[in-house]
Design a protein around this motif. Structure first.
Motif, PDB file in Angstrom:
ATOM      1  N   GLU A 169       0.832  -1.200   0.000  1.00  0.00           N
ATOM      2  CA  GLU A 169       0.000   0.000   0.000  1.00  0.00           C
ATOM      3  C   GLU A 169       0.875   1.262   0.000  1.00  0.00           C
ATOM      4  O   GLU A 169       0.535   2.255  -0.657  1.00  0.00           O
ATOM      5  CB  GLU A 169      -0.938  -0.011   1.203  1.00  0.00           C
ATOM      6  CG  GLU A 169      -2.016  -1.089   1.120  1.00  0.00           C
ATOM      7  CD  GLU A 169      -2.931  -1.084   2.322  1.00  0.00           C
ATOM      8  OE1 GLU A 169      -2.594  -0.404   3.316  1.00  0.00           O
ATOM      9  OE2 GLU A 169      -3.973  -1.759   2.279  1.00  0.00           O
ATOM     10  N   GLN A 170       1.971   1.234   0.744  1.00  0.00           N
ATOM     11  CA  GLN A 170       2.885   2.374   0.750  1.00  0.00           C
ATOM     12  C   GLN A 170       3.593   2.512  -0.599  1.00  0.00           C
ATOM     13  O   GLN A 170       3.832   3.630  -1.081  1.00  0.00           O
ATOM     14  CB  GLN A 170       3.927   2.210   1.863  1.00  0.00           C
ATOM     15  CG  GLN A 170       3.341   2.216   3.266  1.00  0.00           C
ATOM     16  CD  GLN A 170       2.604   3.506   3.569  1.00  0.00           C
ATOM     17  OE1 GLN A 170       3.069   4.598   3.214  1.00  0.00           O
ATOM     18  NE2 GLN A 170       1.456   3.400   4.212  1.00  0.00           N
ATOM     19  N   LEU A 171       3.912   1.390  -1.222  1.00  0.00           N
ATOM     20  CA  LEU A 171       4.521   1.419  -2.552  1.00  0.00           C
ATOM     21  C   LEU A 171       3.560   2.040  -3.558  1.00  0.00           C
ATOM     22  O   LEU A 171       3.966   2.845  -4.414  1.00  0.00           O
ATOM     23  CB  LEU A 171       4.888   0.005  -2.972  1.00  0.00           C
ATOM     24  CG  LEU A 171       5.819  -0.140  -4.173  1.00  0.00           C
ATOM     25  CD1 LEU A 171       7.180   0.489  -3.895  1.00  0.00           C
ATOM     26  CD2 LEU A 171       5.985  -1.602  -4.538  1.00  0.00           C
ATOM     27  N   ASN A 172       2.308   1.712  -3.422  1.00  0.00           N
ATOM     28  CA  ASN A 172       1.288   2.287  -4.307  1.00  0.00           C
ATOM     29  C   ASN A 172       1.156   3.785  -4.062  1.00  0.00           C
ATOM     30  O   ASN A 172       1.057   4.586  -5.004  1.00  0.00           O
ATOM     31  CB  ASN A 172      -0.051   1.585  -4.075  1.00  0.00           C
ATOM     32  CG  ASN A 172      -1.093   1.981  -5.093  1.00  0.00           C
ATOM     33  OD1 ASN A 172      -0.795   2.510  -6.152  1.00  0.00           O
ATOM     34  ND2 ASN A 172      -2.349   1.721  -4.773  1.00  0.00           N
ATOM     35  N   ARG A 173       1.197   4.183  -2.793  1.00  0.00           N
ATOM     36  CA  ARG A 173       1.038   5.601  -2.439  1.00  0.00           C
ATOM     37  C   ARG A 173       2.213   6.428  -2.940  1.00  0.00           C
ATOM     38  O   ARG A 173       2.029   7.540  -3.459  1.00  0.00           O
ATOM     39  CB  ARG A 173       0.908   5.740  -0.918  1.00  0.00           C
ATOM     40  CG  ARG A 173       0.719   7.167  -0.422  1.00  0.00           C
ATOM     41  CD  ARG A 173       0.571   7.199   1.089  1.00  0.00           C
ATOM     42  NE  ARG A 173       1.810   6.850   1.762  1.00  0.00           N
ATOM     43  CZ  ARG A 173       2.774   7.720   2.049  1.00  0.00           C
ATOM     44  NH1 ARG A 173       2.655   8.996   1.689  1.00  0.00           N
ATOM     45  NH2 ARG A 173       3.862   7.334   2.692  1.00  0.00           N
ATOM     46  N   LEU A 174       3.425   5.897  -2.799  1.00  0.00           N
ATOM     47  CA  LEU A 174       4.620   6.682  -3.088  1.00  0.00           C
ATOM     48  C   LEU A 174       5.083   6.593  -4.546  1.00  0.00           C
ATOM     49  O   LEU A 174       5.627   7.562  -5.089  1.00  0.00           O
ATOM     50  CB  LEU A 174       5.760   6.236  -2.170  1.00  0.00           C
ATOM     51  CG  LEU A 174       5.537   6.498  -0.670  1.00  0.00           C
ATOM     52  CD1 LEU A 174       6.595   5.800   0.156  1.00  0.00           C
ATOM     53  CD2 LEU A 174       5.535   7.988  -0.387  1.00  0.00           C
ATOM     54  N   LEU A 175       4.886   5.424  -5.180  1.00  0.00           N
ATOM     55  CA  LEU A 175       5.385   5.240  -6.548  1.00  0.00           C
ATOM     56  C   LEU A 175       4.278   4.913  -7.551  1.00  0.00           C
ATOM     57  O   LEU A 175       4.561   4.708  -8.729  1.00  0.00           O
ATOM     58  CB  LEU A 175       6.433   4.115  -6.580  1.00  0.00           C
ATOM     59  CG  LEU A 175       7.770   4.385  -5.898  1.00  0.00           C
ATOM     60  CD1 LEU A 175       8.708   3.197  -6.081  1.00  0.00           C
ATOM     61  CD2 LEU A 175       8.419   5.653  -6.451  1.00  0.00           C
ATOM     62  N   ASP A 176       3.036   4.862  -7.063  1.00  0.00           N
ATOM     63  CA  ASP A 176       1.907   4.530  -7.933  1.00  0.00           C
ATOM     64  C   ASP A 176       2.110   3.156  -8.586  1.00  0.00           C
ATOM     65  O   ASP A 176       1.777   2.945  -9.751  1.00  0.00           O
ATOM     66  CB  ASP A 176       1.713   5.600  -9.014  1.00  0.00           C
ATOM     67  CG  ASP A 176       0.337   5.493  -9.681  1.00  0.00           C
ATOM     68  OD1 ASP A 176      -0.594   4.994  -9.027  1.00  0.00           O
ATOM     69  OD2 ASP A 176       0.219   5.904 -10.855  1.00  0.00           O
ATOM     70  N   VAL A 177       2.670   2.236  -7.826  1.00  0.00           N
ATOM     71  CA  VAL A 177       2.845   0.851  -8.270  1.00  0.00           C
ATOM     72  C   VAL A 177       1.933  -0.030  -7.431  1.00  0.00           C
ATOM     73  O   VAL A 177       2.073  -0.071  -6.206  1.00  0.00           O
ATOM     74  CB  VAL A 177       4.308   0.398  -8.113  1.00  0.00           C
ATOM     75  CG1 VAL A 177       4.432  -1.103  -8.379  1.00  0.00           C
ATOM     76  CG2 VAL A 177       5.206   1.174  -9.058  1.00  0.00           C
ATOM     77  N   ASP A 178       1.005  -0.706  -8.086  1.00  0.00           N
ATOM     78  CA  ASP A 178       0.034  -1.538  -7.376  1.00  0.00           C
ATOM     79  C   ASP A 178       0.267  -2.997  -7.725  1.00  0.00           C
ATOM     80  O   ASP A 178      -0.071  -3.452  -8.816  1.00  0.00           O
ATOM     81  CB  ASP A 178      -1.390  -1.123  -7.759  1.00  0.00           C
ATOM     82  CG  ASP A 178      -2.444  -1.859  -6.939  1.00  0.00           C
ATOM     83  OD1 ASP A 178      -2.059  -2.680  -6.081  1.00  0.00           O
ATOM     84  OD2 ASP A 178      -3.634  -1.617  -7.170  1.00  0.00           O
TER      85      ASP A 178
END
Length: 227
Positions: A169-178
């Motif tokens: 979820e943090q990766l998605n928030r910071l790098l827009d990688v889901d």
């Protein structure tokens, strides 16, 4: 083969097919809802079998969960081995393509790692053991640099990778990688894999900085008493 042997072979094939359907349904639903939030009844319905057949093949939800763990670890191992086997000429997108094909497996890993449990030790141990084997093969093929501490390096890499899944979820928030996205384009995860490949291929520290830090953590020699 006589008629009785043929009948037995058909029964074994049917049983194997049923187990695969149940296991794959469990991986999908465990990944979507978590293990705790998924009932055996819902898995049976998704697989198109009876709940009794699930119990017959796997004994319990815990037994089914273990079978899912083993299958996911085996698929990751095969995928990594295929990439490493290509040696220095490996296709840099092949890892991304394998990543895309394995999205249900990633969703499963995210959920099961986040929920925790006693089975996690065995899951991680199996992944480390597999990684030791294919990293050693990568060294032999000339695509991976040798290490003075090969097992420790493998442990760190496995835990880094699993940590990124747990913190998806943090990766998605910071790098827009889901990692859990149904996207069909493996390049959607390039903002994660690009820097990772840069670190793996080019490193982070300059030679001078590395030498100084490495000296701090180096084991004392026979001639050098620890301070």
């Amino acid at each position: 083969m006589n008629s009785q042997q043929a009948w037995g072979a058909d029964m074994a094939a049917d049983a194997s097919e049923g187990m695969v359907r149940i296991r794959d349904a469990a991986i999908e639903l465990f990944g979507e809802r978590g293990v705790a939030g998924t009932s055996l009844k819902s898995i049976a319905e998704h697989a198109g079998v009876s709940q009794g057949l699930v119990i017959h093949h796997f004994g319990s939800k815990a037994g089914l969960h273990r079978a899912c763990d083993e299958h996911v670890v085996a698929l990751i191992r095969v995928g990594k081995e295929q990439v490493v086997a290509k040696g220095p000429g490996m296709n840099p997108l092949s890892g991304l393509n394998l990543f895309e094909e394995g999205r249900p497996l990633l969703r499963y890993l995210v959920r099961t790692l986040s929920e925790g449990g006693e089975h996690i030790d065995r899951l991680v141990d199996d992944m480390v053991a597999d990684a030791e084997a294919y990293m050693a093969e990568g060294e032999r093929m000339g695509s991976i640099r040798p290490s003075a501490t090969p097992r420790e390096r493998v442990v760190v890499l496995v835990l880094w990778s699993l940590g990124a899944l747990v913190l998806h979820e943090q990766l998605n928030r910071l790098l827009d990688v889901d990692f859990l996205s149904p996207s069909n384009d493996p390049r959607d995860i390039a903002p994660y894999f690009g820097p990772a490949l840069e670190l793996f291929s080019h490193g982070l520290l300059t030679e001078g900085a590395y030498s100084e830090l490495a000296a701090v953590f180096a084991a004392p020699t026979d001639e050098q008493e620890p301070s």
